[in-house]
Design a protein around this motif. Structure first.
Motif, short mmCIF file in Angstrom:
data_model
loop_
_atom_site.label_atom_id
_atom_site.label_comp_id
_atom_site.label_asym_id
_atom_site.label_seq_id
_atom_site.Cartn_x
_atom_site.Cartn_y
_atom_site.Cartn_z
N THR A 119 0.74 -1.23 0.07
CA THR A 119 -0.06 -0.15 0.15
C THR A 119 0.88 1.41 0.21
O THR A 119 1.04 2.02 1.01
N SER B 84 -3.95 2.04 -2.96
CA SER B 84 -4.63 1.00 -3.16
C SER B 84 -5.63 0.94 -4.33
O SER B 84 -5.73 1.92 -4.68
N LYS C 164 -5.36 3.02 2.14
CA LYS C 164 -4.42 1.78 2.28
C LYS C 164 -5.18 0.78 2.25
O LYS C 164 -6.12 0.43 1.44
#
Length: 398
Positions: A20, A27, A213
């Motif tokens: 991430t 993401s 993330k």
């Protein structure tokens, strides 16, 4: 659809085997967030009311009293520190980063003063506060924290990240307990953490998460914690927080990501990741100069990665040259190479799209085969690689 936009913008189609990472777009945004963003973009909303709605969702998932959405986790650090300096004094808020109050020192462990794309301590200094490092990079104890607290201490900041030193640091429960013994509030930077409840439960006054993330939302930061402090953090939007504002789409998308987290099939995700790890392990195990092992996440997130150690003589290539070759071409594969100068790197499966693990395996095998057939050792001096990366940054946008 995604391939169309990449072609339109003349961008390479990246396979993310790094994790991430903000530099790769963090993401893939989930469908619930995408739909919420699309739905709200055509409407006017009262942002304060939308943030109140976000607060309810944040409180439900984190166990905090309330929360709100800001531009990023880094913004959350700056605004949290600012709020502790100004309280709800609107005049003081407009004066930052010029702070005239007595308390402006923020304590951090030396081993937590890392760079996550920018220095974490700079996020503190942006507010007008001063960082007070404690301990040494590889050794910090409770007594370091206790002895550093004085009448100028504003807060204690705890960073949870794969970038921090992995040993010799003060455990979080101890860190929070010592700070609270001296009435010092504790802020936790937990940008890339799965655990949404543990830090509040274990004594954090404010916890900061990244919405983009593991949560799979749009670029955003989630502030959660004590109601009195969160309210004062939110007030910073009338001051230095204005430049860190988040739009209606970011708030709505983050709410949707949090809601989706409640029903996400985490077991299925882990199973998919394991299939990728098993494939990569089988592809690389036994190759000349290559050692592989599956390793857990260093901050105890429930995921594993493949560590690949390269013996440059036997493999006929250095670890960093292998990483750099994977990253070239029309469809680059970006590996997790933060520690590659030590001769190893990682492959992270958490952001793979369907069947990309096969492409990664094939490219690894291809590059290692080419290296084995080479008459010369493929070994770019590491210092040259580092300088080339710096030059690339300085040459932007060319």
């Amino acid at each position: 659809m995604s391939a169309d936009i990449l072609a339109k913008l003349n961008l390479r189609h990246v396979i993310n085997a790094s994790g991430t990472m903000t530099g790769l777009g963090a993401s893939i945004v989930g469908q619930q967030s995408i739909q919420s963003i699309a739905d709200i973009l055509g409407n006017f909303v009262e942002i304060d009311d939308l943030q109140r709605r976000a607060s309810k969702t944040i409180a439900e998932l984190t166990g905090a009293e309330c929360g709100f959405i800001t531009a990023s986790c880094s913004a959350g650090i700056t605004l949290s520190i600012a709020a502790l300096m100004t309280g709800n004094d609107l005049g003081a808020i407009e004066q930052l980063p010029n702070h005239v109050g007595p308390k402006s020192d923020v304590i951090m462990q030396m081993g937590h003063m890392v760079n996550y794309g920018a220095p974490v301590d700079q996020a503190v200094r942006l507010s007008g506060a001063r960082v007070v490092p404690i301990g040494q990079a590889t050794s910090a104890s409770a007594f370091h924290l206790a002895s550093a607290i004085n009448e100028n201490t504003l807060a204690a900041l705890y960073v949870v990240s794969h970038h921090t030193v992995e040993y010799g640091q003060i455990p979080f429960k101890t860190f929070a307990a010592v700070a609270h013994e001296h009435n010092v509030p504790v802020i936790v930077d937990a940008a890339s953490e799965y655990d949404l409840t543990g830090f509040i439960r274990d004594g954090a006054d404010i916890v900061l998460y990244s919405g983009h993330k593991f949560l799979g939302g749009p670029t955003s930061g989630i502030v959660a914690g004590r109601k009195d402090i969160v309210r004062n953090i939110y007030l910073q939007n009338r001051g230095i927080g204005r430049g860190m504002k988040v739009g209606k789409e970011g708030i709505a998308g983050a709410i949707a990501a949090l809601e989706a987290w409640k029903t996400r099939d985490h077991a299925a995700i882990r199973a998919r990741e394991k299939r990728a790890l098993d494939l990569w392990y089988a592809t690389l195990n036994g190759r000349p100069g290559v050692s592989v092992r599956i390793t857990p996440d260093p901050t105890h997130n429930p995921l594993d990665r493949l560590r690949i150690d390269i013996d440059r003589v036997a493999a006929h290539i250095t670890a960093w040259d292998l990483v750099d070759r994977l990253a070239k071409g029309a469809q680059p594969i970006v590996a997790r190479d933060h520690e590659v100068e030590h001769g190893y790197f990682f492959l992270d499966p958490c952001n793979l799209q369907p069947d990309q693990e096969q492409i990664v395996a094939a490219r690894l095998a291809e590059e290692l085969d080419i290296a084995q057939k080479s008459n010369d050792l493929i070994a770019t001096p590491f210092e040259e690689r580092t300088l080339n990366k710096e030059r690339a940054i300085l040459n932007w946008p060319d």
